[in-house]
Every structure is written in C-alpha cells, then in structure tokens.
Scaffold this active site. Structure first.
Site, short mmCIF file in Angstrom:
data_model
loop_
_atom_site.label_atom_id
_atom_site.label_comp_id
_atom_site.label_asym_id
_atom_site.label_seq_id
_atom_site.Cartn_x
_atom_site.Cartn_y
_atom_site.Cartn_z
NE ARG A 163 -2.47 -1.43 3.38
CZ ARG A 163 -2.32 -2.66 3.86
NH1 ARG A 163 -2.76 -3.70 3.16
NH2 ARG A 163 -1.75 -2.88 5.03
CD GLU B 50 1.21 -9.48 18.25
OE1 GLU B 50 0.70 -8.97 17.23
OE2 GLU B 50 0.56 -9.76 19.28
P1 AMP Z 1 4.24 -1.42 11.88
O1 AMP Z 1 5.47 -2.06 11.31
O2 AMP Z 1 3.77 -2.07 13.15
O3 AMP Z 1 4.37 0.09 12.00
O4 AMP Z 1 3.05 -1.72 10.86
C1 AMP Z 1 2.91 -0.98 9.71
C2 AMP Z 1 2.57 -1.85 8.53
O5 AMP Z 1 1.55 -2.78 8.82
C3 AMP Z 1 2.05 -0.99 7.39
O6 AMP Z 1 2.58 -1.52 6.17
C4 AMP Z 1 0.55 -1.14 7.46
O7 AMP Z 1 0.00 -1.24 6.17
C5 AMP Z 1 0.30 -2.41 8.26
N1 AMP Z 1 -0.64 -2.20 9.39
C6 AMP Z 1 -0.34 -2.35 10.70
N2 AMP Z 1 -1.41 -2.14 11.48
C7 AMP Z 1 -2.43 -1.84 10.64
C8 AMP Z 1 -3.82 -1.49 10.85
N3 AMP Z 1 -4.36 -1.42 12.06
N4 AMP Z 1 -4.58 -1.23 9.75
C9 AMP Z 1 -4.01 -1.28 8.51
N5 AMP Z 1 -2.73 -1.61 8.26
C10 AMP Z 1 -1.93 -1.89 9.31
#
Ligand code: AMP
Length: 184
Positions: A68, A105
């Site tokens: 995305r 996680e």
């Molecule tokens: P992080 O590495 O934890 O910051 O997660 C970010 C990545 O996971 C991005 O590529 C987002 O598209 C996806 N992502 C994580 N949590 C969500 C959420 N609640 N809704 C949509 N996409 C998420």
C-alpha cells in the site's frame, strides 16, 4: 517545520477509511484505505498536501513500502519530481538486492531493495500507508542507511497514535508527517 493538514481534507480522508474489526486477526482494528483510492480528486489532494510538507528539503528519492506504500508513494515522487524506489517483501525483486530483517509480533519479516536503487549522496523519503509500531518503517530506514544514504523523512497517510511508532522513528532524526492521526 510545522505541517498543518487542512481540516476539510482530514474530514474527507477519515470518511473514506473503512475500519474493519478483527482483521487480519482478532483484536486488530484494520484501517482499510482502499475507498480513498476510489476517489481521484481526494487522492490528488492528499498527494499534494503530503508532498508539500517535504518540498525543498534536499530529498533525492522517495521509497515506498510494499504494497500500500506504492499507492501514494509514486504520486509523492511525481509531485516532488524524484525517483521512486520499491521496497518489497523478500524474493519479489528481480535484480540483485540488499535486505533487512525485522521482528514481527510472531516471527520475522524481510524487506528488500535493489542494490543500485540508492547510494551515498541520496536523501530518501520513506513512505507507507500506515504507521503502527514503526517496525516496518524502521526496517526501511535501516535499508536506506545500509546503502550509505540518509533518511530525509517519513510520510504516512495514517499514524496510529496509541502505538509507539512515531516515538520509535525519532531515532532517525528526520521529519515525520502524517495526514491523519487515529487513536483507535
Ligand atoms: P508497523 O510495522 O507495526 O508500524 O506496521 C505498519 C505496517 O503494517 C504498514 O505496512 C501497514 O500497512 C500495516 N498495518 C499495521 N497495522 C495496521 C492497521 N491497524 N490497519 C491497517 N494496516 C496496518
């Protein structure tokens, strides 16, 4: 540098984010941004405002994170008249790559970039659709730094402010701008 998103744009974007409870697993409130991309004028406005926040800052490239992060990322690169670089999941890029693995996680993920995409002398804007824990964006930053380039900023559509992503990215000492901040 201060960055204010016009209130009307925030309202319009928020109205087009579909919240899907318990996707992809129980407890996750998934922010589905696909309805935004069904509205061409809204997408254009979002790209204009986010690109403007990073104009004239010495950037030399925009890197978007699969998948995305490719949507608005290419538009940001166009607006800023900069090359667009694809950061992809392991095994997807056809040419020689450099990679960075990071903890999820449960388990581990790896992102890759073509070895010749950037180098010393580059200052890269990292873009993804959403900032949660910051693990993905930090991995992208490590890839950039690993090639001898600088991190010039982080741009997101959505920042989940109840998670420590923003705090985690402070370590890279680059501006972090998001169009929307969500506390749920
Ligand atoms: P992080 O590495 O934890 O910051 O997660 C970010 C990545 O996971 C991005 O590529 C987002 O598209 C996806 N992502 C994580 N949590 C969500 C959420 N609640 N809704 C949509 N996409 C998420």
């Amino acid at each position: 540098m201060s960055f204010t998103v016009p209130e009307q744009l925030v309202t319009q974007l928020e109205a087009q984010i579909r919240i899907v409870p318990d996707f992809p697993k129980a407890g996750i409130s998934f922010k589905d941004i696909t309805p935004i991309f069904a509205q061409p004028s809204l997408v254009a406005r979002a790209a204009d405002v986010l690109a403007e926040a990073f104009a004239n800052q010495g950037l030399t490239a925009v890197a978007g994170i699969e998948s995305r992060g490719f949507l608005l990322g290419t538009l940001l690169a166009q607006r800023l008249n900069l090359p667009f670089i694809l950061l992809r999941k392991k095994g997807k890029l056809p040419w020689r790559t450099v990679s960075h693995s990071y903890a999820l996680e449960y388990g581990e993920a790896t992102i890759e970039m073509h070895v010749d995409a950037i180098g010393p002398g580059d200052t890269v804007l990292i873009h993804d659709d959403l900032l949660a824990t910051g693990g993905t964006a930090a991995a992208a930053a490590e890839l950039v730094l690993g090639q001898g380039a600088k991190v010039g900023g982080f741009a997101f559509l959505v920042d989940l402010t109840f998670l420590p992503g923003n705090q985690r990215l402070q370590a890279y000492r680059a501006p972090i701008h998001s169009l929307i901040h969500s506390n749920e």
